[in-house]
Every structure is written in structure tokens, then in C-alpha cells.
Design an enzyme around this catalytic site. Structure first.
Site, PDB file in Angstrom:
ATOM      1  N   HIS A 135      35.747  37.011  22.424  1.00  0.00           N
ATOM      2  CA  HIS A 135      35.095  38.373  22.851  1.00  0.00           C
ATOM      3  C   HIS A 135      35.678  39.607  22.213  1.00  0.00           C
ATOM      4  O   HIS A 135      35.014  40.261  21.999  1.00  0.00           O
ATOM      5  CB  HIS A 135      34.827  38.329  24.352  1.00  0.00           C
ATOM      6  N   TYR A 202      40.832  45.584  36.993  1.00  0.00           N
ATOM      7  CA  TYR A 202      40.045  44.276  37.401  1.00  0.00           C
ATOM      8  C   TYR A 202      40.591  43.679  38.820  1.00  0.00           C
ATOM      9  O   TYR A 202      39.808  43.243  39.577  1.00  0.00           O
ATOM     10  CB  TYR A 202      39.770  43.401  36.440  1.00  0.00           C
TER      11      TYR A 202
END
Length: 474
Positions: A135, A202
Site C-alpha cells: 500500500h 493508531y
């Protein structure tokens, strides 16, 4: 109409937007970055859940990559502002540096596929044998596509350096164009020590969304970090704070990201996407950013509501409907790979399990079994990540040094990686047969049963009874 930023410079609020984030409070979005945010490609991140399919086990985990990207953008800017406030004159930090780091933070996940990391780690290897895709690489292609499509006016040097920063933690990252201020590459995706604002965001955001307490305080690290010899270093008394960063991340992987039921659902979705791939060209979309940006988590709903007569799409649809009805692949058991076997460990396949069957009873087929191998570590495999971090005594000292963990505490771990092998029965009536074959595999491979306990007889009997009742109703 002007606000003072943390670095002492002034910003005109008339040209900014602000949003209220549930983790960081008000986040201010400046015109340069709004050019990217206000595009359909960036807004797509609203339709990508940060934790993929985890929300089907932890209902609160419905937050998106959009929120996370804004959070990393904000923390990246705050990190540069903190360093500039304390060491700005010494390091020569400029507006170019600030904008580059913030842009890298904003766009670091723009190339993510559906369902978090499952798309690139589980689905693509199944349908594109040997194809190397990440990604991060896709993020670079998406950035170029957005700039070209929307005619974004941006300094090419900012764009080039921001893309390098996104790949900074990748093994295949490009040669960094900045020979000075290398510490800026460590803020968003830190390939040197793995301490970066991506994790800061996160860890806190995911913990809060899942209702799991976290004692990790990234604010302490942001406040006390210091650049020495072109590297971000930390005060020696923050050693345990850094350990808590890595330990909290590992705990999230164990209890949330790789929860046995989350993995069961992921295995089913991967199977569904593999069935649907030929009809929908899912994997082919990674070749063109113009097609890739249209791919998001809604693909499951598209498959589920499809009227196609394609046999493969019907198989995919059946799997998704099973998930909706909570008729999941059944977790049978698991074991942790023994420490002395980790170095040469090879992934276990369904074929390994069915070949461990003893004669008599149900004959298992490869398609009856699913195996999930979970790796949990502190970011550096079997190595201690704290060994790569440099510390300093206090703000008067000019020496940086590393700290052996036995100088801090004898309660810290001496081993830094787990590999957990889980086996699932794709049909509930096969739980007993799969569990027995799994035990046989362990005895054959390790000379003993490595699992903690046998699969409960009650679970085997219950699943068999449920299956019989379902057939009776039909």
C-alpha cells in the site's frame, strides 16, 4: 483573523478549515493540504475502516482511515513544531520541512486497499502468485494521480520528499534526497527505530474505539524528544514509556487485530473475494490508480446484492451471507510455535493438516480446513526494538547512548516474538475431525501436543448438533 502556531509563525484562519477530532481535539487544515483532502480519492478513505473487519467483533472499531490520516497529519506537524520550538535555530527548520512532513502524514495511507492489511497480505498473494505489492507503493502512485487529475499546484521538491518519507520504513524505499535533516524522515514512518506518529495515532485511536484501556502516553515522547546527530533521541527516563509503546502495539495485535473470530471472518472474506475476483477484476484494479480509488469496503455489499448468475459470484455471496448470519468458519484450536523452532518455521497449510488424519471417521478435504498463522512481535521480529534507540541523560548533555534493558528492569521480556498457528473448520460438523487432525500434526511435528488444551468436547458436540438441526429444518 490570525492564529499563532506552535512554532511561533502566524497563519491566517480565514484560509483554514478546522475539524474536531475525538483523539486530538481541533485539527486545523491549511490550504495546501485541503487541495488533497477535498478530492474524491482522499474522501474514499472514509469508506475504508481503519481496522478492516474488526468491527464485526468489536462494534466500536468502525473508525476510518480518513480520521487516522488527519490524526497523523496533525501529529506530524506537532512533532516538527516541537522540535522547531526547542531546536529551530540549531537545526535550521524551514516551512518547506514542515509542509513536507505534514503532507507525508496526510497521504501515507492513501494507497490502502479494502479491509486494512488483509487485502495486500491475504487476498492479493492468493490471486497474484509472486506479485510484490504494497500500500506504500500504491500511495505514491495515488499521489501522482491526484496531482495530475486535479491540477494541484505544489512544489515538486515537497512532493518528491514527502513520497520518500512515506517509504522511509520500507525495505525498498528510495534513496533519500535530503542529505541533511534526515531526522525528518523518522517522524511519519520511522525505518530506524519504528517510533513514529503513525503508531502514536493508531495505538490511541484503536484502543479508544475498541474500549480497551491504554497506559501509553505519546505526549511524553513528543515533549521530551531531541535531535542529536541528525537522529531523534529520547531521555533515558523515558525507556519504559517506549517499551510501553511496543508492548501496547503487541497487545492490540493479540487481543484485537488478530482475535480468533476476526481472523475467521477475514478468512471467509478472502475466500469470497477470490471467488469474485474473476468476475469483478478486483486484483486488476491495483494496476491503475484511476480504477483503484473506486475500490473500498463496500465491495462486500456489491457482491451480496448482485443479481449475477455467475457461479463464482454465487459462492462469494453465500460466504458473505454466512458472515451476516454468524455462521462462521469454526475456530478449533491453536498453538504457539516453540521458541527453538521459530527460526526455521514454515507456514502450515491445510494440506499439512489433512495429511495428519488417521484412518477412519470423516475424510477431510483441503477445502474443509483453513489455517491462520499470526505473527506478533515488538516491530523487529525476534529482536528487541529498544536496542536501536539512542537516549540522552538530560538537556545539558551532548552524548547519546543505548541502554541494555537489564539496566532498567529484570521484569522486561527476554523474547520478542510469537507465532501462533490457528486452525479452522469451514463446516461446523467437521470441528471434531479437524481438531483431531491438528493434534496429530503437532505430535508428528514436535513430538507432543503444543496446544494449551484439547478442543472442548462440548464445542464439537454443539456444532454437530447445530448442523443436524439446520438440516432437519431444511
Amino acid at each position: 483573523m490570525r492564529a499563532t502556531a506552535n512554532n511561533g509563525s502566524y497563519r491566517d484562519r480565514r484560509s483554514m478549515k478546522h475539524v474536531l477530532d475525538n483523539v486530538h481535539g481541533y485539527i486545523y487544515l491549511e490550504p495546501l493540504f485541503l487541495q488533497f483532502i477535498d478530492t474524491e480519492q482522499f474522501q474514499r478513505l472514509r469508506d475504508l475502516k481503519q481496522l478492516g473487519l474488526t468491527h464485526m467483533v468489536y462494534p466500536g472499531a468502525a473508525h476510518s482511515r480518513f480520521e487516522h490520516s488527519l490524526g497523523v497529519y496533525w501529529l506530524a506537524g506537532e512533532a516538527v513544531n516541537k522540535i522547531n520550538f526547542y531546536q529551530g535555530q540549531e537545526l535550521g527548520i524551514e516551512e518547506f520541512d514542515r509542509n513536507t512532513v505534514k503532507l507525508a502524514g496526510l497521504l501515507h495511507d492513501i494507497g490502502h486497499g479494502p479491509f486494512s492489511h488483509m487485502f495486500e497480505r491475504e487476498f492479493l498473494p492468493r490471486v497474484l502468485d509472486g506479485y510484490d505489492w504494497s500500500h506504500e507503493d500504491m500511495s505514491l502512485k495515488m499521489i501522482d494521480y491526484i496531482v495530475d487529475k486535479h491540477c494541484i499546484d505544489i512544489d515538486s521538491a515537497i512532493l518528491k520528499t514527502a513520497k520518500e518519507m512515506i517509504l522511509a520504513s520500507s525495505e525498498h524505499g528510495p534513496q533519500k534526497s535530503m542529505t541533511e535533516k534526515r531526522f525528518l524522515y523518522d517522524i511519519v514512518a520511522n525505518g530506524r527505530t519504528e517510533i513514529d506518529v503513525d503508531k502514536f495515532d493508531y495505538i490511541v485511536r484503536d484502543s479508544r474505539a475498541c474500549g480497551i484501556g491504554s497506559g501509553f502516553q505519546f505526549e511524553r515522547l513528543m515533549e521530551t524528544m531531541r535531535v542529536m546527530d541528525d537522529e531523534i533521541c529520547y531521555r533515558a527516563n523515558e525507556y519504559l514509556t517506549l517499551h510501553k509503546l511496543f508492548a501496547t502495539r503487541a497487545d492490540l495485535h493479540r487481543t484485537v487485530y488478530t482475535h480468533p473470530k476476526v481472523k475467521a471472518i477475514e478468512l471467509m472474506v478472502v475466500d469470497a473475494l477470490c471467488y469474485a475476483n474473476a468476475d469483478l477484476g478486483i486484483a486488476a484494479s491495483i494496476q491503475k490508480p484511476s480504477e483503484f480509488w473506486k475500490l473500498d469496503d463496500s465491495i462486500l455489499k456489491w457482491i451480496e446484492t448482485s443479481d449475477s448468475d455467475s457461479p463464482s459470484l454465487k459462492e462469494a455471496k453465500n460466504l458473505i451471507q454466512r458472515i451476516r448470519k454468524r455462521d462462521l468458519y469454526q475456530y478449533c484450536n491453536q498453538f504457539s510455535v516453540p521458541k527453538d523452532k521459530l527460526e526455521n518455521f514454515k507456514d502450515i497449510t491445510p494440506q499439512d493438516i489433512i495429511c495428519s488424519q488417521k484412518s477412519g471417521g470423516v475424510t477431510l478435504k483441503e477445502e474443509d480446513v483453513a489455517v491462520s498463522t499470526v505473527k506478533i512481535d515488538l516491530t523487529r521480529g525476534r529482536m528487541n526494538p529498544l536496542e536501536r534507540i539512542n537516549f540522552f541523560k538530560d538537556y545539558d548533555s551532548s552524548e547519546k547512548f543505548q541502554i541494555p534493558d537489564d539496566r532498567i528492569s529484570h521484569l522486561l521480556p527476554r523474547f520478542f516474538q510469537d507465532r501462533i498457528v490457528r486452525v479452522y473448520a469451514k463446516k461446523p460438523e467437521l470441528v471434531g475431525a479437524v481438531a483431531e487432525a491438528f493434534e496429530n500434526y503437532q505430535v508428528k511435528t514436535y513430538g507432543c501436543k503444543a496446544q494449551v488444551h484439547a478442543t472442548p468436547d462440548k464445542k464439537k458436540a454443539r456444532k454437530q448438533l447445530e448442523y443436524q438441526n439446520q438440516n432437519d429444518r431444511q
